[in-house]
Design a protein around this motif. Structure first.
Motif, mmCIF file in Angstrom:
data_model
loop_
_atom_site.group_PDB
_atom_site.id
_atom_site.type_symbol
_atom_site.label_atom_id
_atom_site.label_comp_id
_atom_site.label_asym_id
_atom_site.label_seq_id
_atom_site.Cartn_x
_atom_site.Cartn_y
_atom_site.Cartn_z
ATOM 1 N N PHE A 125 0.893 -1.131 -0.009
ATOM 2 C CA PHE A 125 0.087 -0.306 0.040
ATOM 3 C C PHE A 125 0.816 1.136 -0.112
ATOM 4 O O PHE A 125 0.483 2.307 0.284
ATOM 5 C CB PHE A 125 -0.909 0.009 1.306
ATOM 6 N N ARG A 134 0.548 5.319 14.029
ATOM 7 C CA ARG A 134 -0.143 5.839 14.774
ATOM 8 C C ARG A 134 -1.481 5.415 14.544
ATOM 9 O O ARG A 134 -2.330 5.588 15.770
ATOM 10 C CB ARG A 134 0.045 7.308 14.336
ATOM 11 N N ILE A 135 -1.860 4.628 13.587
ATOM 12 C CA ILE A 135 -3.482 4.087 13.647
ATOM 13 C C ILE A 135 -3.350 2.831 14.182
ATOM 14 O O ILE A 135 -4.312 2.498 14.844
ATOM 15 C CB ILE A 135 -3.866 4.221 11.999
ATOM 16 N N CYS A 166 -3.137 -5.001 9.123
ATOM 17 C CA CYS A 166 -2.645 -5.225 7.551
ATOM 18 C C CYS A 166 -3.812 -4.178 6.862
ATOM 19 O O CYS A 166 -3.394 -3.484 5.904
ATOM 20 C CB CYS A 166 -2.720 -6.554 6.946
ATOM 21 N N ALA A 167 -4.915 -4.252 7.246
ATOM 22 C CA ALA A 167 -5.967 -3.249 6.241
ATOM 23 C C ALA A 167 -5.951 -1.901 6.747
ATOM 24 O O ALA A 167 -6.408 -0.870 6.042
ATOM 25 C CB ALA A 167 -7.544 -3.848 6.507
ATOM 26 N N HIS A 170 -2.296 1.671 6.217
ATOM 27 C CA HIS A 170 -2.281 2.718 5.129
ATOM 28 C C HIS A 170 -2.904 4.000 5.309
ATOM 29 O O HIS A 170 -3.346 4.661 4.585
ATOM 30 C CB HIS A 170 -2.088 2.226 3.701
ATOM 31 N N ALA A 171 -3.604 3.644 6.528
ATOM 32 C CA ALA A 171 -4.593 4.874 7.111
ATOM 33 C C ALA A 171 -5.593 5.131 6.122
ATOM 34 O O ALA A 171 -5.781 6.235 5.408
ATOM 35 C CB ALA A 171 -3.562 6.039 7.244
ATOM 36 N N PRO A 172 -6.531 4.164 5.845
ATOM 37 C CA PRO A 172 -7.618 4.111 4.749
ATOM 38 C C PRO A 172 -8.544 5.263 5.546
ATOM 39 O O PRO A 172 -8.678 5.683 6.550
ATOM 40 C CB PRO A 172 -8.039 2.976 4.576
ATOM 41 N N ASP A 173 -9.541 5.715 4.443
ATOM 42 C CA ASP A 173 -10.484 6.672 4.785
ATOM 43 C C ASP A 173 -11.749 5.764 5.244
ATOM 44 O O ASP A 173 -12.921 6.345 5.910
ATOM 45 C CB ASP A 173 -11.021 7.834 3.868
ATOM 46 N N GLY A 202 -12.213 7.370 16.438
ATOM 47 C CA GLY A 202 -11.446 8.234 15.945
ATOM 48 C C GLY A 202 -11.618 8.789 14.384
ATOM 49 O O GLY A 202 -10.858 9.583 13.802
ATOM 50 N N GLY A 203 -12.722 8.667 14.087
ATOM 51 C CA GLY A 203 -13.217 9.397 13.021
ATOM 52 C C GLY A 203 -13.267 8.355 11.680
ATOM 53 O O GLY A 203 -13.713 8.987 10.409
ATOM 54 N N LEU A 204 -12.940 7.214 11.820
ATOM 55 C CA LEU A 204 -12.832 6.205 10.596
ATOM 56 C C LEU A 204 -14.181 5.691 10.199
ATOM 57 O O LEU A 204 -14.982 5.423 11.146
ATOM 58 C CB LEU A 204 -12.089 5.105 11.089
#
Lengths: 338, 400
Positions: A125, A134-135, A166-167, A170-173, A202-204
């Motif tokens: 990714f 951090r995530i 793993c998912a 990459h800090a997905p939205d 956390g906003g996800l």
């Protein structure tokens, strides 16, 4: 509906298929068929940004197909989808950068170690573990002691957490999880839902599916699915409250005899075994639940069932699902989706 | 982290992903490292893959001995004299041949061959010494039992060499050394014929075929299995959702198998050299370049199989039936192309190994260069390009 966190997103003025500002996912009349098999029929739903949205239904309900359309892996036969403001068919490349996805089977390499799996997905990714830390930090903390262990030697719960790392690396939205708790022990399931709750805080935005009705309560809103259709979309509380008839938990020494006796009752709408108890729905909503409970108890006792215990209970999501699955065309979700 | 912070990181990320070659190479490296780990961790498979070529070389080398000894020979000599007697002695004296009979006519040969009493016959014309003395053309026939193609062709070439050497010496004895100059040896025509397998190709060396075979197993089959394994595991789904392009995923996956394939070529060539003294007469760089081309061919075959197969088992069966059998049967490895039935001969043209074998045999056995082999190379290159195109076209950015 009063406890829906964002009732405005459902206002009738929003044109069908167009994303409101706060919608992470907008699906409009999606249908998908594999040959003659209709996996999805006319599915419309919206997932608000920052929401933990559950799709609940038995195996074969179409959950995986729905998720694969959202994640751009399958092109729907009909209908349109918008995910993070992007079209999964046209803009799949841009969308894939911003998606986190955990497929039904944990996509882990069993012959690689925990750390190697995570490192690999980070490179795939286009990021590094350090950047992603951090995530994933709260989850990684639990995995770190096993970082040299091969993924194949992890417990189900640990595999699930690694797959989540793993998912997320990459800090997905948007995080899409297809049945993440299937095949995982009860304690790990609870822990996993707590993790999801924290990520949502956390906003996800999280879209998650599960065949376990008892997990519905962990979601902000849930969609009930069966045979490719969405039966209802509600908050879990509103869904339970929508149960229109008196419901009872019935216990006794002979479940089979009770089942036969209750099904034969002229006032029975449905009787379902729920583990050790039976859930009995009576058609008489005008009669006091207490009076009904006594009447049912006497009925069963006269049929020779010992140790009968009848309690009026509040419906849970599974009761709602079972009732809707019986009569899909009068389901409240239909008016909403249409 | 707050929602606004998340949005910031998102826009940063979008900014620097445009044509980021560095990131592409990082991803490729990650893929190769991970795939190499798979290969190294699976010790059993790795051991098999590395030992198999060695075992094959030894098996084929010892089972199909091209080193013939004790071949029973009959000589047909209508007009025996001292000169022809010298030939009989020379043949009999060689470690490989024993002369059983000298017949005045070729009539008994048929029966002698059929009975298996002789495996080779040398047929001389009449008045051999007079022809040599007058520098008239001499036509000698070497008839060989070709039922074992490898041994047959070896026997034929040994016998031919003896005949030619005998002729040269006889010419010198009759007319002096000067007679050999100016194309004197062109006065002899040695016609070699095969009994039982008349159109036998020079299948005299197994090494080229073995390279093709080993690469089919290592590069094609292992690639197909490795890619379908990801489908079975569900990890392909995860890789597809990643920003990587399918072609990048595939390239990253096949690199370790290409390396393994090239290592195997080295093992086959080295073992053949050390154990059986098989020479490479032509250019080694050219040989390696052609092998590299064929590695790409087999990788492309593996990719094509993997795009069609859903499970490792299907991939393996497809590789065995669809690749390994044609590579053995239709490439000229075991059966000469010319002796195949017409339909199979036509099919053999699309078997890459068939062209690879001609090339490698040319380089190793005949010392041929590109001036001779350019057509075969072009065909192999064309087939490879076509396979790669099919493979890449069939790579989906989605699940089927």
């Amino acid at each position: 509906m009063s406890d829906d966190p964002r009732p405005s997103a459902f206002s009738a003025s929003t044109p069908a298929g167009a994303a409101g500002r706060d919608d992470a996912i907008v699906l409009h009349e999606l249908s998908h068929a594999f040959g003659d098999v209709h996996a999805l029929r006319d599915v419309s739903l919206r997932v608000h940004a920052g929401e933990l949205f559950g799709v609940i239904g038995p195996d074969g309900a179409g959950k995986t197909t729905l998720f694969r359309i959202v994640t751009s892996l399958v092109v729907p036969s009909q209908g349109s989808a918008q995910v993070l403001g992007l079209d999964p068919v046209q803009d799949f490349r841009a969308l894939r950068r911003r998606l986190g996805y955990m497929p039904g089977r944990f996509a882990l390499y069993t012959d690689l170690s925990v750390l190697e799996n995570l490192t690999f997905y980070a490179t795939v990714f286009g990021t590094t573990i350090e950047q992603g830390m951090r995530i994933i930090e709260p989850i990684w903390r639990q995995l770190a002691p096993f970082s040299d262990r091969r993924a194949g030697a992890l417990s189900g719960g640990m595999k699930q957490k690694l797959a989540l790392c793993c998912a997320l690396v990459h800090a997905p939205d948007l995080l899409v999880l297809d049945e993440p708790t299937t095949g995982v022990d009860a304690v790990s399931r609870v822990e996993f839902w707590e993790l999801l709750g924290r990520l949502r805080d956390g906003g996800l935005t999280i879209l998650v599916s599960t065949p376990y009705m008892d997990e519905a309560g962990r979601c902000d809103r849930v969609a009930l699915m069966q045979e490719g259709r969405v039966l209802a979309i509600e908050t879990p509380a509103a869904m339970a409250a929508s149960y229109p008839l008196p419901l009872f938990a019935v216990r006794g020494h002979d479940r089979l005899a009770m089942l036969a006796a209750l099904r034969a009752s002229p006032h029975a709408e449905s009787v379902w075994p729920f583990g050790e108890v039976l859930h009995y729905t009576d058609t008489r909503r005008e009669v006091q639940p207490g009076a009904l409970a006594r009447e049912i108890g006497e009925l069963l006792t006269t049929r020779g069932v010992r140790d009968v215990e009848v309690q009026p209970i509040a419906a849970n999501v599974e009761d709602v699902f079972m009732r809707m699955a019986q009569t899909p065309h009068v389901a409240p979700g239909q008016e909403r989706a249409a | 982290m707050s929602a606004s912070q998340r949005r910031d990181t998102r826009s940063e990320r979008r900014h620097d992903t445009r044509l980021d070659l560095g990131r592409l190479f990082a991803s490729l490296r990650g893929l190769v490292v991970k795939e190499t780990r798979h290969v190294l961790r699976d010790r059993q498979t790795l051991a098999i893959l590395l030992l198999m070529p060695l075992v094959q070389v030894l098996l084929y080398g010892f089972a199909i001995r091209t080193d013939v000894r004790g071949v029973n020979v009959a000589v047909v000599d209508p007009t025996p004299d001292a000169v022809t007697r010298a030939l009989v002695l020379r043949v009999d004296g060689s470690v490989r041949h024993d002369v059983l009979d000298v017949f005045p006519t070729s009539d008994p040969l048929e029966q002698q061959f059929a009975a298996g009493r002789i495996r080779q016959a040398i047929v001389l014309p009449t008045d051999v010494s007079r022809r040599i003395a007058r520098a008239e053309p001499l036509a000698v026939q070497v008839i060989t039992d070709g039922s074992d193609p490898n041994a047959g062709s070896a026997m034929a070439s040994y016998a031919e060499a003896i005949v030619r050497r005998w002729y040269a010496e006889s010419v010198v004895a009759e007319r002096g050394p000067a007679a050999l100059r100016g194309g004197g040896s062109a006065q002899i025509a040695v016609e070699t014929r095969m009994r039982f397998n008349p159109t036998m190709e020079s299948a005299n060396l197994f090494v080229p075929g073995l390279i093709a075979l080993v690469l089919t197993i290592v590069s094609a089959m292992m690639t197909a299995i490795a890619i379908t394994r990801e489908k079975e595991l569900g990890t392909m789904e995860m890789l597809l959702v990643s920003p990587l392009r399918p072609a990048t995923i595939i390239v990253g996956k096949v690199v370790p198998y290409a390396v393994l394939g090239i290592m195997n070529i080295g093992i086959v060539l080295g073992a053949a050299r050390v154990v059986f003294d098989v020479p490479v007469r032509g250019s080694i760089p050219l040989l390696l370049a052609q092998c590299a081309l064929y590695v790409v061919t087999t990788l492309a075959l593996g990719i094509v199989i993997s795009t069609g197969a859903r499970t490792q088992r299907t991939a393996m069966l497809a590789a065995l039936g669809g690749l390994l059998l044609p590579t053995i049967m239709l490439s000229g490895f075991i059966f000469p192309i010319d002796s195949l039935p017409t339909p199979l001969k036509a099919i053999s043209n699309i078997v890459p190994a068939r062209w690879f074998l001609v090339i490698v045999r040319g380089i190793m056995l005949k010392g041929s260069g590109m001036s001779v082999l350019w057509q075969e190379t072009l065909v192999l290159f064309g087939l490879t390009t076509a396979l790669l195109a099919v493979g890449i076209r069939r790579l989906s950015v989605r699940l089927d």
